[in-house]
Write a protein that holds these residues in place. Structure first.
Motif, mmCIF file in Angstrom:
data_model
loop_
_atom_site.group_PDB
_atom_site.id
_atom_site.type_symbol
_atom_site.label_atom_id
_atom_site.label_comp_id
_atom_site.label_asym_id
_atom_site.label_seq_id
_atom_site.Cartn_x
_atom_site.Cartn_y
_atom_site.Cartn_z
ATOM 1 N N GLY A 12 0.818 -1.203 0.000
ATOM 2 C CA GLY A 12 0.000 0.000 0.000
ATOM 3 C C GLY A 12 0.852 1.252 0.000
ATOM 4 O O GLY A 12 2.027 1.207 0.335
ATOM 5 N N VAL A 13 0.222 2.340 -0.438
ATOM 6 C CA VAL A 13 0.921 3.624 -0.471
ATOM 7 C C VAL A 13 0.081 4.637 0.282
ATOM 8 O O VAL A 13 -1.144 4.676 0.132
ATOM 9 N N ARG A 14 0.732 5.427 1.124
ATOM 10 C CA ARG A 14 0.048 6.482 1.866
ATOM 11 C C ARG A 14 0.707 7.811 1.537
ATOM 12 O O ARG A 14 1.932 7.856 1.418
ATOM 13 N N GLY A 15 -0.098 8.826 1.354
ATOM 14 C CA GLY A 15 0.482 10.112 0.977
ATOM 15 C C GLY A 15 -0.123 11.257 1.747
ATOM 16 O O GLY A 15 -1.263 11.203 2.198
ATOM 17 N N ILE A 67 10.270 10.709 0.820
ATOM 18 C CA ILE A 67 9.818 9.323 0.842
ATOM 19 C C ILE A 67 10.185 8.636 2.157
ATOM 20 O O ILE A 67 11.303 8.793 2.644
ATOM 21 N N THR A 68 9.227 7.870 2.681
ATOM 22 C CA THR A 68 9.562 6.959 3.765
ATOM 23 C C THR A 68 8.978 5.598 3.416
ATOM 24 O O THR A 68 8.304 5.450 2.402
ATOM 25 N N VAL A 74 3.800 8.344 7.512
ATOM 26 C CA VAL A 74 3.764 9.465 6.568
ATOM 27 C C VAL A 74 3.476 10.784 7.293
ATOM 28 O O VAL A 74 4.021 11.829 6.960
ATOM 29 N N ARG A 75 2.669 10.713 8.342
ATOM 30 C CA ARG A 75 2.416 11.926 9.127
ATOM 31 C C ARG A 75 3.694 12.396 9.815
ATOM 32 O O ARG A 75 3.989 13.581 9.894
#
Ligand code: DX5
Ligand code: ZN
Length: 583
Positions: free
Chosen positions: A9-12, A59-60, A324-325
């Motif tokens: 999954g990707v979170r942005g 990016i993380t 991401v936060r």
């Protein structure tokens, strides 16, 4: 834009910064094993919400196999030498990664010189020798390559990579505190302990969530995706008596308890092995808190399982958007000195201005001239009074209000209520761009709501009526010519128009690329206007920046609409000036 790239999954998170403050932020995530697809979906949605186009991101994520090493470097000079920042830099550059890995986070632990020990920074000190110890996190080169590839597919450049636990440490750990992180990813489980001196223990293992899914899939004889869903829905380390499969999965001859019989030993083993590996460091550094994060942290009761192995340590569980936060917070905190400098600079300019104004005992006369640049409301927050102040400060006299009805174009934006609000805040000219069906009705509405110019769209039923309505109310009327339409389409109405607005992008969204074909259209219109002695103005909307603006002026344009270029520039008045330049 900040992105967390995971194996499933990707979170942005995206921010719009204005006047050194965050004025808009958005979060979006997509769970999917196809990372390229997930990434593109996340970027599209964030761009839509923020109203801008991103080219790069911080990016993380869990960057595959990783490990941690302490390294010491020693530099010897022939004579006394003044140690400089670049000496330290070159020591850092010398840290060599093992084959196939490269260092991502390098944290200085200690600098020693023969005379002075344990100094914070030896810069400026004269000596013959410098010894320093660093802790470095190394990441697998293959994984990093894979990630760069994925980003390239989405046309995003990585500004920098950060390991989630590095970020967690920077954002969450108080001074003199020791904390431990356990990140339950899909492909890797990473655990680490951090003190004031950086990581003192760091351990990445390839046993992770996907292995559990594989196990469920084999034992249930179910496809991987079903097994993943069942894991997410069912896994519960405190299974209740009545826990049941969802209807979609009830075809499997298994119960929730059967699934948890796979889940519980899996996590028991994993946590025990982490415990055994770090026991010595726990005793030595005595962390006050364990932070658990990653997809596995979602599993009900996992904190109790951890507590059985680490009984005296407080356990904090983080949501899946935590990484991401935290990245966003880390970057924002790093920007603090720059923000302070910006605000101080603005304050100085204002103070100086106020002083001069006092000397003359009255406000200096500012000769307001009208600039033919129209900011597009699509890219600005029209609810904030500051937006209007900013426009005034740049001598803007006309605002371009974009209205989309969701029928003529796919999107709904603006509207008559918004137009009324803008009217109430703005004494200047309102240039209303109707991207709507039913132009006559909308034109009537726009005039009532305070429009000074009404721009109608071609290929709509009732266009001629709409032109008549606007003329009859003594407002200016124009037509927007879409990129695919030729100038000849307007032949029969040209005499009735005050303005022709050439669309250099497909109507519907800001931030698109300027279509070069319109330059020719501007020249043709300009020539027609001269030939027949007509008075309409020529404006251009879409994709305007400091380069395309020059082409438009040269071809004979009189006014330009600009959205994203103006909105994304740090200095609004300067950006307006840059659009006015004629070559
Ligand atoms: C596009 C709108 C334009 C747009 C301009 O449908 O009509 O006004 O907001 O934005 P940029 O300058 O970003 O293309
Ligand atoms: Zn427009």
């Amino acid at each position: 834009m900040c992105l967390d790239l995971g194996a499933c999954g990707v979170r942005g998170m995206a921010y719009r910064i204005r006047n050194a403050e965050i004025d808009r932020s958005a979060y979006y995530s997509v769970d999917d094993f196809d990372t390229v697809f997930a990434l593109k979906s996340v970027i599209d949605e964030l761009e839509r919400q923020i109203g801008t186009h991103f080219e790069s991101a911080y990016i993380t994520g869990n960057f595959g196999p990783s490990f941690f090493k302490m390294t010491a470097k020693n530099t010897v000079w022939a004579n006394d030498h003044k140690i400089t920042a670049s000496d330290i830099k070159s020591q850092i550059a010398e840290i060599d990664a093992p084959d196939g890995f490269y260092p991502m986070h390098i944290i200085p632990l200690r600098y020693d010189t023969p005379k002075i020990r344990n100094m914070l920074s030896p810069v400026g000190h004269s000596d013959r020798q410098l010894v320093s110890a660093f802790s470095a996190l190394f990441f697998d080169g293959e994984y990093m390559k894979k990630i760069s590839e994925i980003l390239r597919h989405a046309h995003i450049r990585a500004t920098a990579f950060y390991a989630p636990q590095f970020l967690g440490n920077s954002v969450m750990r108080a001074r003199k505190q020791t904390i431990m992180f356990i990140d339950f990813g899909a492909e890797n489980t990473t655990a680490s302990i951090w003190t004031d001196r950086g990581p003192v223990w760091y351990n990445g293992r390839a046993v992770a969530g996907n292995d559990l899914t594989t196990e469920i899939s084999t034992r249930l004889n179910a496809p991987f995706s079903d097994a993943e869903r069942i894991k997410r829905n069912v896994a519960d380390l405190h299974p209740g008596e009545f826990a049941r499969f969802s209807p979609a999965d009830s075809a499997y001859a298994f119960s929730c308890a059967d699934v948890n019989e796979i889940v519980i030993p899996f996590y028991k083993n994993l946590i025990k092995s982490i415990h055994d590996d770090c026991a010595e460091y726990i005793e030595k550094y005595n962390p006050s808190k364990i932070v658990i994060c990653g997809g596995g942290a979602r599993i009900n009761g996992i904190e109790d399982l951890i507590a059985t192995h680490f009984p005296d340590i407080q356990i904090t569980k983080k949501d899946t958007d935590w990484a991401v936060r935290t990245l966003g917070e880390y970057i924002w905190a790093g920007e603090l000195p720059r923000r302070r400098a910006y605000i101080a600079r603005m304050q100085r300019v204002q103070n100086r201005f106020a002083r001069i104004a006092r000397i003359f005992h009255r406000k200096p006369k500012t000769q307001k001239r009208n600039v033919p640049i129209l900011p597009s409301t699509l890219c600005f927050d029209m609810m904030r009074p500051e937006t209007y102040t900013m426009f005034r400060a740049a001598d803007i006299s006309v605002i371009h209000v974009d209205i989309m009805d969701g029928l003529y174009v796919n999107r709904i934006a603006g509207g008559l209520d918004e137009l009324r609000t803008i009217r109430a805040s703005w004494a200047g000219h309102l240039h209303v761009h109707l991207m709507t069906d039913a132009p006559a009705e909308w034109a009537r509405g726009a005039i009532d709501a305070g429009a000074d110019t009404v721009i109608l769209s071609t290929n709509t039923a009732g266009l001629r009526d709409a032109i008549k309505i606007v003329r009859a109310s003594n407002r200016r009327v124009g037509i927007a010519l879409n990129p695919e339409s030729s100038v000849s389409l307007l032949k029969s109405v040209l005499r009735d128009l005050d303005e022709v607005m050439i669309m250099a992008v497909t109507p519907g969204a800001a931030g698109q690329e300027f279509n070069q074909d319109v330059i020719h259209k501007i020249s043709v219109l300009n020539a027609t206007r001269k030939k027949y002695g007509l008075k309409f103005t020529i404006s251009v909307d879409g994709g305007i920046n400091d380069k395309t603006a020059q082409l438009c002026w040269a071809a004979g344009a009189d006014a330009l609409v600009s959205g994203s270029y103006l909105a994304n520039s740090a200095d609004f008045p300067l950006a307006v000036q840059s659009l006015l330049k004629k070559s």
